[in-house]
Each structure stands twice: as C-alpha cells, then as structure tokens.
Motif scaffolding. Structure first.
Motif, PDB file in Angstrom:
ATOM      1  N   HIS A  61     -11.707  41.137 -27.481  1.00 56.09           N
ATOM      2  CA  HIS A  61     -11.632  41.385 -26.041  1.00 56.09           C
ATOM      3  C   HIS A  61     -12.891  42.145 -25.654  1.00 56.09           C
ATOM      4  N   ILE A  62     -13.625  41.614 -24.709  1.00 57.79           N
ATOM      5  CA  ILE A  62     -14.827  42.303 -24.241  1.00 57.79           C
ATOM      6  C   ILE A  62     -14.638  42.654 -22.772  1.00 57.79           C
ATOM      7  N   TYR A  63     -14.659  41.661 -21.891  1.00 57.90           N
ATOM      8  CA  TYR A  63     -14.265  41.951 -20.509  1.00 57.90           C
ATOM      9  C   TYR A  63     -12.734  41.908 -20.475  1.00 57.90           C
ATOM     10  N   LEU A  64     -12.111  43.035 -20.148  1.00 55.04           N
ATOM     11  CA  LEU A  64     -10.641  43.060 -20.118  1.00 55.04           C
ATOM     12  C   LEU A  64     -10.129  44.127 -19.160  1.00 55.04           C
ATOM     13  N   PRO A  65      -9.596  43.702 -18.000  1.00 56.12           N
ATOM     14  CA  PRO A  65      -8.841  44.640 -17.170  1.00 56.12           C
ATOM     15  C   PRO A  65      -7.461  44.836 -17.801  1.00 56.12           C
ATOM     16  N   ILE A  91     -14.925  34.713 -30.675  1.00 54.32           N
ATOM     17  CA  ILE A  91     -14.090  33.985 -29.721  1.00 54.32           C
ATOM     18  C   ILE A  91     -13.334  35.024 -28.907  1.00 54.32           C
ATOM     19  N   GLU A  92     -13.630  35.052 -27.626  1.00 54.83           N
ATOM     20  CA  GLU A  92     -13.070  36.060 -26.731  1.00 54.83           C
ATOM     21  C   GLU A  92     -11.803  35.545 -26.068  1.00 54.83           C
ATOM     22  N   MET A  93     -10.837  36.442 -25.906  1.00 53.30           N
ATOM     23  CA  MET A  93      -9.631  36.123 -25.165  1.00 53.30           C
ATOM     24  C   MET A  93      -9.914  36.216 -23.667  1.00 53.30           C
ATOM     25  N   CYS A  94      -9.784  35.099 -22.972  1.00 52.25           N
ATOM     26  CA  CYS A  94      -9.895  35.071 -21.514  1.00 52.25           C
ATOM     27  C   CYS A  94      -8.495  35.302 -20.968  1.00 52.25           C
ATOM     28  N   CYS A  95      -8.254  36.467 -20.344  1.00 52.65           N
ATOM     29  CA  CYS A  95      -6.889  36.921 -20.069  1.00 52.65           C
ATOM     30  C   CYS A  95      -6.647  37.321 -18.619  1.00 52.65           C
ATOM     31  N   LEU A 108     -14.617  33.554 -14.131  1.00 45.73           N
ATOM     32  CA  LEU A 108     -15.066  34.950 -14.133  1.00 45.73           C
ATOM     33  C   LEU A 108     -15.451  35.385 -15.546  1.00 45.73           C
ATOM     34  N   TRP A 109     -14.606  35.071 -16.540  1.00 46.67           N
ATOM     35  CA  TRP A 109     -14.919  35.447 -17.926  1.00 46.67           C
ATOM     36  C   TRP A 109     -16.223  34.773 -18.390  1.00 46.67           C
ATOM     37  N   LYS A 110     -16.396  33.518 -18.052  1.00 46.64           N
ATOM     38  CA  LYS A 110     -17.633  32.828 -18.444  1.00 46.64           C
ATOM     39  C   LYS A 110     -18.853  33.469 -17.781  1.00 46.64           C
ATOM     40  N   GLU A 111     -18.698  33.841 -16.518  1.00 49.57           N
ATOM     41  CA  GLU A 111     -19.815  34.460 -15.800  1.00 49.57           C
ATOM     42  C   GLU A 111     -20.190  35.805 -16.418  1.00 49.57           C
ATOM     43  N   LYS A 112     -19.192  36.574 -16.878  1.00 52.14           N
ATOM     44  CA  LYS A 112     -19.464  37.876 -17.477  1.00 52.14           C
ATOM     45  C   LYS A 112     -20.303  37.751 -18.751  1.00 52.14           C
ATOM     46  N   ALA A 113     -20.113  36.652 -19.489  1.00 52.88           N
ATOM     47  CA  ALA A 113     -20.812  36.472 -20.756  1.00 52.88           C
ATOM     48  C   ALA A 113     -22.171  35.809 -20.600  1.00 52.88           C
ATOM     49  N   ALA A 114     -22.302  34.908 -19.639  1.00 51.19           N
ATOM     50  CA  ALA A 114     -23.483  34.064 -19.546  1.00 51.19           C
ATOM     51  C   ALA A 114     -24.764  34.879 -19.379  1.00 51.19           C
ATOM     52  N   GLY A 115     -25.745  34.598 -20.242  1.00 49.98           N
ATOM     53  CA  GLY A 115     -27.044  35.242 -20.150  1.00 49.98           C
ATOM     54  C   GLY A 115     -27.088  36.668 -20.646  1.00 49.98           C
ATOM     55  N   ARG A 116     -25.973  37.169 -21.186  1.00 49.91           N
ATOM     56  CA  ARG A 116     -25.913  38.558 -21.632  1.00 49.91           C
ATOM     57  C   ARG A 116     -25.679  38.699 -23.136  1.00 49.91           C
ATOM     58  N   SER A 117     -24.971  37.751 -23.716  1.00 44.54           N
ATOM     59  CA  SER A 117     -24.598  37.879 -25.126  1.00 44.54           C
ATOM     60  C   SER A 117     -25.778  37.566 -26.031  1.00 44.54           C
ATOM     61  N   HIS A 124     -10.678  31.672 -26.048  1.00 46.17           N
ATOM     62  CA  HIS A 124      -9.300  31.217 -26.015  1.00 46.17           C
ATOM     63  C   HIS A 124      -8.816  31.441 -24.578  1.00 46.17           C
ATOM     64  N   MET A 125      -8.157  30.450 -23.988  1.00 44.98           N
ATOM     65  CA  MET A 125      -7.684  30.586 -22.607  1.00 44.98           C
ATOM     66  C   MET A 125      -6.240  31.034 -22.584  1.00 44.98           C
ATOM     67  N   ALA A 126      -5.995  32.222 -22.037  1.00 44.76           N
ATOM     68  CA  ALA A 126      -4.627  32.728 -21.944  1.00 44.76           C
ATOM     69  C   ALA A 126      -3.858  31.972 -20.863  1.00 44.76           C
ATOM     70  N   VAL A 127      -2.637  31.622 -21.211  1.00 44.81           N
ATOM     71  CA  VAL A 127      -1.698  31.034 -20.251  1.00 44.81           C
ATOM     72  C   VAL A 127      -0.645  32.105 -19.999  1.00 44.81           C
ATOM     73  N   THR A 128      -0.768  32.795 -18.878  1.00 44.56           N
ATOM     74  CA  THR A 128       0.125  33.919 -18.604  1.00 44.56           C
ATOM     75  C   THR A 128       1.221  33.565 -17.591  1.00 44.56           C
ATOM     76  N   ARG A 129       1.155  32.372 -17.040  1.00 40.73           N
ATOM     77  CA  ARG A 129       2.270  31.784 -16.296  1.00 40.73           C
ATOM     78  C   ARG A 129       2.051  30.289 -16.264  1.00 40.73           C
ATOM     79  N   PHE A 130       3.096  29.549 -15.998  1.00 39.51           N
ATOM     80  CA  PHE A 130       2.972  28.088 -15.938  1.00 39.51           C
ATOM     81  C   PHE A 130       3.581  27.626 -14.620  1.00 39.51           C
ATOM     82  N   GLY A 131       2.718  27.476 -13.603  1.00 40.20           N
ATOM     83  CA  GLY A 131       3.155  27.067 -12.282  1.00 40.20           C
ATOM     84  C   GLY A 131       2.844  25.611 -12.000  1.00 40.20           C
TER      85      GLY A 131
END
Length: 462
Positions: A61-65, A91-95, A108-117, A124-131
């Motif tokens: 976890h790098i960017y993580l609220p 491999i970062e958890m996108c949460c 947003l997670w991709k933008e936080k990493a791009a050009g910085r790493s 990994h893409m978190a599925v925190t609800r299924f609507g």
C-alpha cells in the motif's frame, strides 16, 4: 548503454551457476562465460556475489486513505526504499472504499504512481462493493491491464464486501480469467468483538488481537475457499498469519481448490507481545490480521520452506507515530499497518536462508518467481534468462548490518524491525538494465518505473 555483469553466481528458482550477463535495450540478451562487450558498455565485476532476479513484492500500500488519514509514503519514497532493499517490482493495492466510484479510484491510483516511481509496478483492483455498473467497470480495468482483484472480508462498511458481492466478484473473475486476492477475516465477528471490548473499557492496543483472534481468520479463510470452490475461481489468500488459517488453506489445496497463499514478513519474525506494549509502543505494531502468538511462526516457516505458502510480501503500509496516536482512546482507531518494503529481502535472506529454514531456490521462488507467475509477469520478471527484463540484484552475502530507522528510506519515523541483524544486502540493483542502486544508495532515475499491463491468466469463458 549496454551492461555486462561478470563473474557473479546466478541464482534463480531452479538453477545456480557462474556466468556473465549481457544487457542491451533493457533486456538480457546473452548469458555465458567470457562474454565480450561493446566499447561503450558498462562493466560490473560481481565476483563473490550472487545475482538474483529482481524481487517482486506482491502486496503493498503506497497511496492509501485509511481511518481518516493517509499512508506516509509517496511512490517516489516507496520505490526508492524498495529498490535499496532489492525489490524491483511491486504490486500495489488500489483500494477505493465502498463510498467511492471504482473506476475513478483506479484512475486516481494510476495517476499517483505515473512518472514518480523509480521501479516497475502493477495493481490489484479492490472490489469493495458490487453495484449495477461494477461489472462493466471491472471489465474496463482488466482491459487496461490490471488482471487481479482484491476483496476484503474485513473492515465492515468501509472496504468489506457482503457474501453476495463476494459471489458476484468471483463469478466475474472466473469468466475473465482473473485471480482474486482476499483479506480473510469475519467482518461481523470482528465488529461484535470490538464493540464488546470497548464497552468494557478495554481500549489499548493489547486488545486489538483479541478482537480478531485466530479463529476469525480461519473462518474467513474457510469462507473464501468455499466460495472459490463453488465458483471455480482462482484465489490467493493475502497476509496469512496463523496455523488455523493455514490448515484451512491447506485442506482447500488438497481438495483441488485453485488457491495460493501469501504470508508477510512481520508474521514470520514478530509476535503479539510487541503489540501488547502500552501506548504508542504497542500501536506501532497494529496491523490486520494482527501479530500472533509466536508458536505460529514454526508452522509458517515450515510451510514456506515446503512451498505450501507460495509467496512472501510485506503489506507495506507506513503510518507515523502521530498517526498511530489517533487510537489513544480506542484501539479501533489506530491506523493499521507497518512498513517493510525495504527490509523484506534482507530479513528473509538473513533469517530464512542463513538459518537453514529456506534454501536459495525457494527464497528466490517465494520472493520473486512465484509472484511473477501468479500475476502475469513471468518470464519478463522473476527469472534471469535471455529475453527477460534486466531487473537484477547483485547481492553481497558478506555485508553485515542492523535495521534502523536512522538509515531507512521509507518515509516514516519508526522501523518495526529496529535492531534486527542483517547478513547480506543488495550491492547493485538494476531496473531494465539501468543501475538504480549502488551500495545502499539510490543513484538512479525517478520516474523510470513503468506500469505493467498484464493479460488475464487461466481458462475463461467470455
């Protein structure tokens, strides 16, 4: 610039031999003895050192609220710490939470990493609800190159999914050929236990582990594998911490469930006595699943050495001391997580290989190759072979040192492994043929890391 590495001992998951390695255009092009090089090539003498494939951390976890605050690292600081520790891909958890839009969160997670790493990365893409629109969003994310999901059977009403959502996620994952990683606990039991403990005035960090005991993790593991069995999906248990959960996972493997197991460095080396210290000293060690009774470590090491536990990650998630103090009045408010991305390789080599718990091949397999195979990165990552990316770790087995916050590169003000001895460390680390680390110092290029688009794995019916 071409690169020639001479006189080193190459060690992969299934081979060990002395040879030279020649790199051109970011790729290993030749392996052999007495290789010649073009006049403009950089030449590195690796005499007396091992050459490992770049290590892969499958769980960070790098960017993580989280819990009203944010993890402390940026992609710049975390990737430098990773590289100094020998990890060339993570491999970062996108949460995004249940209250957020999944596709917006992914971008947003991709933008936080791009050009910085400074090293390569995937998600990994978190599925925190299924609507109603979740399936179409997940299909779009998989088409973009993120071919693994993450579900939480914990953190009720924030990250956690209900059983119906779990079933829908796994059904879609099986159709798409996507592997689903899972945090396995019972969210309802944790919630009830937390409520009871707090009502009794038990608010300190020492009550965190009793609020999510081993039986709760074993139940979550059992439930996950049952859903895998019903849907025929492929699953991966993250940060498994204890023998009862391990036994549940092994039973599932034995009956043919497509399941892989990850444990993380803290559960091999730390135990719950650290989290039972009063105040902020105990808060440092709050994570979920919690640190366990030390008796569990023998089972974890044995299973890792036998290849039953497939991979070793970190669940890297740095929160500083002020952030940990947010839980002074209730252990449920302590941000969960501990850093580890910089220490993983050195600690597992020192306390695994050097102690005889792991042979060298299983070490490389667990910390690099098997993650590459499970998550669609092999053979570009996870091995040393012509055609593979030139992610290489020249490792000095003669180095001696001690883990310390004073020398770490993670953006945090404590180190959970403070004082642990180190026997061996990366001397030179390359990312696609570019030297990024020399002798414990970052000498490379920020932004060199690239997003690794991956194809779905396995059979799928869509």
């Amino acid at each position: 610039m071409p690169l020639l590495i001479k006189n080193g001992e190459i060690v992969t998951a299934d081979a060990r031999y002395f040879a030279d390695i020649y790199v051109e255009d970011e790729i290993i092009t030749r392996i052999g003895t007495d290789l010649d090089a073009s006049p403009d090539a950089e030449v590195i003498d690796a005499s007396g050192k091992f050459i490992f494939p770049g290590f892969i951390d499958p769980h960070v976890h790098i960017y993580l609220p989280f819990m009203s605050t944010f993890a402390k690292d940026t992609h710049a600081t975390a990737s430098v710490a990773a590289l100094i520790g020998g990890t060339t891909t993570f491999i970062e958890m996108c949460c995004p939470s249940r209250l957020e839009d999944a596709l917006d969160g992914y971008h947003l997670w991709k933008e936080k990493a791009a050009g910085r790493s400074a090293c390569d990365y995937a998600f990994h893409m978190a599925v925190t609800r299924f609507g109603d629109n979740t399936e179409s969003q997940l299909r779009s994310i998989v088409a973009d190159g993120t071919s693994s999901f993450k579900i939480f059977l914990a953190y009720k009403n924030f990250f956690g999914v209900e059983d119906g959502e779990l079933y829908k996620t796994l059904t879609l994952a099986e159709k798409l050929g996507v592997i689903t990683t899972a945090h396995c606990e019972n969210a309802e039991l944790v919630s009830q236990l937390q409520t009871t403990l707090l009502a009794e005035g038990r608010i300190g960090p020492e009550w965190h582990e009793p609020s999510r005991p081993e039986t709760v993790e074993a139940e979550g593991t059992n439930r996950f594998v049952t859903f895998l069995e019903m849907t025929e999906a492929q699953g991966y248990v993250v940060h498994l911490s204890c023998q009862p959960a391990l036994e549940a996972a092994i039973r599932a493997k034995q009956r043919g469930v497509r399941l892989s197991i990850e444990s993380v460095v803290p559960h091999f080396l730390l135990d719950k006595r650290l989290a039972e210290q009063p105040g902020v000293e105990g808060m440092k060690y709050i994570m979920s699943p919690p640190l366990r009774d030390k008796r569990n470590q023998t089972a974890l090491w044995t299973a890792l050495g036998a290849g039953i536990i497939d991979t070793v990650g970190t669940d890297h998630c740095p929160f500083d001391l002020d952030q940990k103090k947010l839980g002074m009045q209730a252990f449920t408010q302590i941000p969960n997580g501990i850093p580890g991305i910089e220490e993983r390789v050195n600690l597992m080599y020192t306390h695994g290989v050097r102690t005889g718990r792991l042979d060298m091949h299983r070490f490389v397999d667990a910390l690099s190759t098997r993650a590459a195979k499970l998550f669609g990165l092999f053979p570009h990552k996870g091995t040393i072979a012509p055609g593979s990316d030139a992610d290489l770790v020249i490792f000095d087995p003669n180095y001696r040192g001690v883990v310390s916050v004073k020398t770490q590169h993670t953006n945090n003000d404590y180190n959970g492994f403070e004082g642990f001895p180190i026997e061996g460390r990366p001397s030179i680390v390359t990312v696609r043929g570019r030297v990024q680390v020399r002798d414990g110092e970052f000498v490379g290029e920020y932004g060199r890391g690239r997003f690794l688009a991956r194809e779905p794995l396995g059979d799928h019916h869509d």
